[in-house]
Scaffold this active site. Structure first.
Site, mmCIF file in Angstrom:
data_model
loop_
_atom_site.group_PDB
_atom_site.id
_atom_site.type_symbol
_atom_site.label_atom_id
_atom_site.label_comp_id
_atom_site.label_asym_id
_atom_site.label_seq_id
_atom_site.Cartn_x
_atom_site.Cartn_y
_atom_site.Cartn_z
ATOM 1 N N ASN A 182 -6.932 0.275 -2.595
ATOM 2 C CA ASN A 182 -7.797 0.894 -1.573
ATOM 3 C C ASN A 182 -7.273 2.263 -1.164
ATOM 4 O OD1 ASN A 182 -5.587 -0.272 -0.302
ATOM 5 N ND2 ASN A 182 -6.713 -0.753 1.569
ATOM 6 N N ASP B 71 -8.836 -5.504 -1.981
ATOM 7 C CA ASP B 71 -8.099 -5.672 -0.716
ATOM 8 C C ASP B 71 -8.570 -4.742 0.398
ATOM 9 O OD1 ASP B 71 -6.082 -6.913 0.874
ATOM 10 O OD2 ASP B 71 -5.031 -5.014 0.797
ATOM 11 N N HIS C 6 0.871 -1.182 0.000
ATOM 12 C CA HIS C 6 0.000 0.000 0.000
ATOM 13 C C HIS C 6 0.900 1.222 0.000
ATOM 14 C CE1 HIS C 6 -3.630 -2.381 1.031
ATOM 15 N NE2 HIS C 6 -2.768 -3.150 1.670
ATOM 16 N N ASP D 105 2.379 -6.980 2.410
ATOM 17 C CA ASP D 105 1.216 -6.224 2.892
ATOM 18 C C ASP D 105 1.683 -4.960 3.624
ATOM 19 O OD1 ASP D 105 -1.337 -5.356 3.327
ATOM 20 O OD2 ASP D 105 -1.926 -6.985 4.673
ATOM 21 N N ARG E 40 -0.541 4.247 -0.564
ATOM 22 C CA ARG E 40 -1.448 5.287 -0.037
ATOM 23 C C ARG E 40 -1.722 6.455 -0.974
ATOM 24 N NH1 ARG E 40 -3.450 1.781 3.335
ATOM 25 N NH2 ARG E 40 -2.202 1.302 5.155
#
Lengths: 432, 326
Positions: free
Chosen positions: A101, A159, A69, A312, A71
């Site tokens: 996400n 996810d 991620h 992750d 962001r």
């Protein structure tokens, strides 16, 4: 400016070539020009050659992370493409796949294109977006997968959310398979995990925190395996955390169903007891589980039931972590911790070195269809050099990621990523 | 009173040992008498500041702490609010650091999130008393329960205590379990399986594990019990999939009524941490009956909280100072 880089007398490991030997590696014009015992000897005197010789150097093909991620867009205070790619390079990764996400969600070509363009402009580690399965991660309407694929997306995932509807999941598998994309599922039956904070068991009961039962993961893995068999699509399980899911995957692979799976370093290392004391750094989704799960995950990684390791990497700021446990956001950083933490497990015999390397290189490359990084002569020079003798204590304040959220702060480790090379360019360097 | 209390905060009974618990109960015994006087006040904590930070609705516990502080002559300041994320502006850490900056001696905290008291303790210099954090612990309630039991029964050793109701969501159940097992009692937990949390048998330290038994039939839990503790059943447990079908069925299968209470020993006492749902977990006739010690619990709660404020509120001073209360 040098014309060539020589990695002198390094231990090179590439299971795809059945290679594990002390060699020289010569990198010229973005490619591995020569590899073999003493292959660089002739170049050592040349002025335009840089020679790296380090006691205890281990060279692997460049690493690939299927699950990070960064962001961006929307939460750049936690991480952005630039800091995320810097962290990836520092972790030895030459390719990372970034989850959709974000805010807004990457469910359209525009955001996929923006990410690809931005990353290309920054350079270094290559970024590959994962598009959303459904619009807004809502689990209802399929996102424009073909469009996102054309813009560079290598897979689809909701996810953080699980596609709960069996009908939507069936269509997602069918539709994604039309374009050769894997569907990556965050396996969590949300009806069983409402308000869940930690693994359901003695720790959740002692702390009075709502439990996240194993069965919520197992149910979805089982259902999706059946749907995958039925549709003939390609299916990938994100961050496996339970022994039950391992059992289902093992059986599915045995029956030849096209399922693959990943496991995170933290699920290979930590159990739910770590949450005692309400340490929000240990709040992660899926949650840290029990010894029998860790044991099953290690075994599954060793025997290939679990194909790959994915970090992750989930950076958060103190806003999301310095608060009540139930208010804290789940996730921990991982890109710069993966190699040092897992080398310790290899050393301890949890799984063989060859499997560890495969799980971070060839296996993830195959799942999302990237070029397989390899230490073959003539191949694109994507590799990582690890100083296996470097001993230090994990200190997130010295990392490239903006996130400081890790329970591994202060843990002594052995092994530092000293050099990361992508397409012949040094994208990270940290010699002691 | 030469033994200093070996804890700076009271976050949970889990962290206390038997001697700590007995120290609180022994001290509470001496405070009980003050509450019987015409002038119910001693100067013990004069000049000390106690903040009652109640971020979840509470009447009984807040009032009990307030009265305890006032009877010890401390300045008691009540702050109430809501912790729902909708109304959330300032973080909990900022709130308590502000109280700390006002030179709080003790912060009594009630909060809807499990672990909130621990978070507060990590961020302040004041002593922190957990007055209930989510579904984690409610240590002062367990201490007053033990104090009440001790007044009615000779010894905890071998005492059979049945705790019946919503174990899964009860901070009282967790604190009572730790407290009573540490004091030597045998604890029987009883609930429908939907309200019995997974792993409950593993939360006690191994040497106490044999003191806990789990029961799904209320009759088995009650058989020969010395103490019957009924827990409140909350209506919201009926929402969604629900933990039980109706309060009617719950009452019929797990409620304590005149007939069922006869399964316990003839001198068994009936307890409830309040507030009671009359007719759900406890039949009115039992709540008001001769076995009920519910109001004695409330009375003793004040003395226990005085003892806690005394033990934790005189930090930095020798524990003999201000003693004996006059």
């Amino acid at each position: 400016m040098t014309d060539a880089l020589v990695l002198r007398r390094v231990r090179a490991v590439d299971p795809s070539l059945a290679l594990d030997a002390e060699v020289d590696i010569v990198i010229e014009r973005g490619r591995i020009a020569r590899i073999g015992p003493d292959a660089g000897a002739a170049l050592l005197k040349s002025e335009r050659v840089r020679v790296v010789e380090l006691d205890g150097a281990l060279v692997l093909p460049g690493l690939i992370d299927l699950h990070a991620h960064v962001r961006e867009p929307g939460q750049e205070y936690k991480e952005d493409v630039r800091s995320g790619l810097a962290a990836a390079a520092a972790g030895g990764f030459v390719d990372i796949c970034v989850m959709p996400n974000t805010k807004p969600v990457n469910d359209t070509r525009a955001i996929t294109e923006m990410l690809v363009a931005k990353a290309k402009n920054i350079g270094g580690t290559r970024l590959h977006p994962i598009g959303a399965i459904t619009v807004g991660l809502k689990g209802e309407k399929l996102a424009e997968m073909a469009d996102m694929r054309d813009a560079g997306a290598v897979g689809v995932s909701d996810d953080g959310r699980c596609v709960m509807s069996s009908a939507v999941m069936r269509r997602a598998l069918e539709y994604a398979s039309t374009f050769g994309m894997p569907v990556i599922q965050h396996c969590e039956d949300h009806t069983l995990t409402e308000g869940a904070q930690v693994h359901e068991g003695a720790v959740s009961t002692k702390l009075g925190l709502r439990g996240w039962p194993r069965v919520a993961e197992d149910i979805i893995v089982a259902r999706d395996v059946l749907l995958t068999e039925y549709t003939g699509a390609r299916y990938h399980v994100a961050h496996v955390s339970t022994y039950g899911a391992v059992r289902i995957l093992r059986e599915a692979k045995h029956r030849g169903i096209a399922v693959t799976a990943e496991v995170t370093p933290h699920h290979l290392l930590l159990t739910h007891e770590r949450v005692l004391g309400y340490d929000t750094a240990c709040k992660v989704n899926p949650p840290l589980r029990e010894d029998e799960d860790v044991e099953a995950l290690r075994g599954a990684l060793a025997d290939g039931t679990i194909d790959c390791i994915a970090t992750d990497h989930a950076p958060h700021s103190s806003l999301e972590k310095d608060c009540e446990f139930s208010e804290a956001a789940p996730g921990m950083i991982g890109l710069e911790l993966c190699v040092p933490l897992l080398l310790g497990l290899v050393k301890a015999g949890a799984f063989p070195m060859a499997r560890f390397v495969d799980a971070l290189t060839a296996a993830p490359a195959k799942i999302v269809g990237l070029d397989r990084p390899t230490l073959r002569e003539g191949a694109r020079a994507d590799l990582v050099l690890i100083d296996t003798k470097a001993k230090y204590v994990i200190d997130p304040s010295r990392m490239r990621t903006k996130g400081r959220n890790t329970p591994f702060t202060g843990v002594p480790v052995e092994g530092r990523v000293a050099l990361t090379v992508a397409a012949g360019q040094i994208i990270h360097e940290a010699f002691a | 009173m030469s033994r200093p209390f070996p804890h700076r905060h009271l976050l949970g009974i889990e962290y206390l040992d038997r001697a700590d618990i007995e120290q609180v109960l022994d001290l509470a015994e001496t405070f009980l008498e003050i509450n019987e006087r015409a002038i119910k006040k001693v100067p013990t904590l004069r000049g000390r500041t106690v903040f009652n930070l109640f971020l979840e609705p509470s009447t009984r516990t807040r009032t009990s702490f307030e009265i305890a502080a006032k009877r010890l002559s401390a300045e008691a300041v009540n702050i109430s609010g809501s912790t729902s994320s909708a109304t959330k502006g300032e973080t909990l850490i900022d709130t308590v650091k502000n109280l700390d900056a006002m030179s709080a001696d003790v912060i009594v905290v009630r909060h809807g999130a499990s672990g909130a008291a621990e978070l507060v303790a990590k961020n302040v210099n004041a002593a922190v008393i957990n007055a209930g954090d989510g579904t984690h612990e409610h240590p002062s309630q367990a201490l007053l329960d033990a104090f009440t039991i001790r007044a009615h029964k000779k010894s905890f050793e071998g005492l059979e205590v049945a705790i019946i109701g919503d174990i899964a969501h009860s901070r009282v159940a967790r604190s009572d379990l730790f407290c009573l097992a540490k004091l030597g009692a045998n604890v029987r937990l009883c609930a429908p399986s939907t309200l019995m949390p997974l792993g409950i048998t593993k939360i006690l330290p191994p040497e106490l594990a044999s003191r806990l038994t789990v029961h799904s039939r209320v009759e088995h839990a009650l058989e020969g019990a010395d103490v019957v503790m009924m827990l409140r059943i909350q209506a919201e447990r009926l929402s969604g999939a629900g933990f039980f079908p109706t309060t009617r069925e719950y009452s019929r299968t797990f409620g304590l009524n005149r007939k069922r209470v006869e399964l316990a020993k003839s001198d068994a006492i009936v307890m409830h941490p309040g507030p009671i749902n009359r007719g759900v977990e406890l039949e009115a006739e039992v709540a008001d009956g001769t076995r009920s010690v519910v109001l004695d619990q409330v009375k003793r709660g004040v003395a226990v909280r005085m003892a806690l404020l005394y033990l934790l509120g005189v930090s930095g001073l020798p524990h003999d100072e201000g003693w004996p209360p006059s």
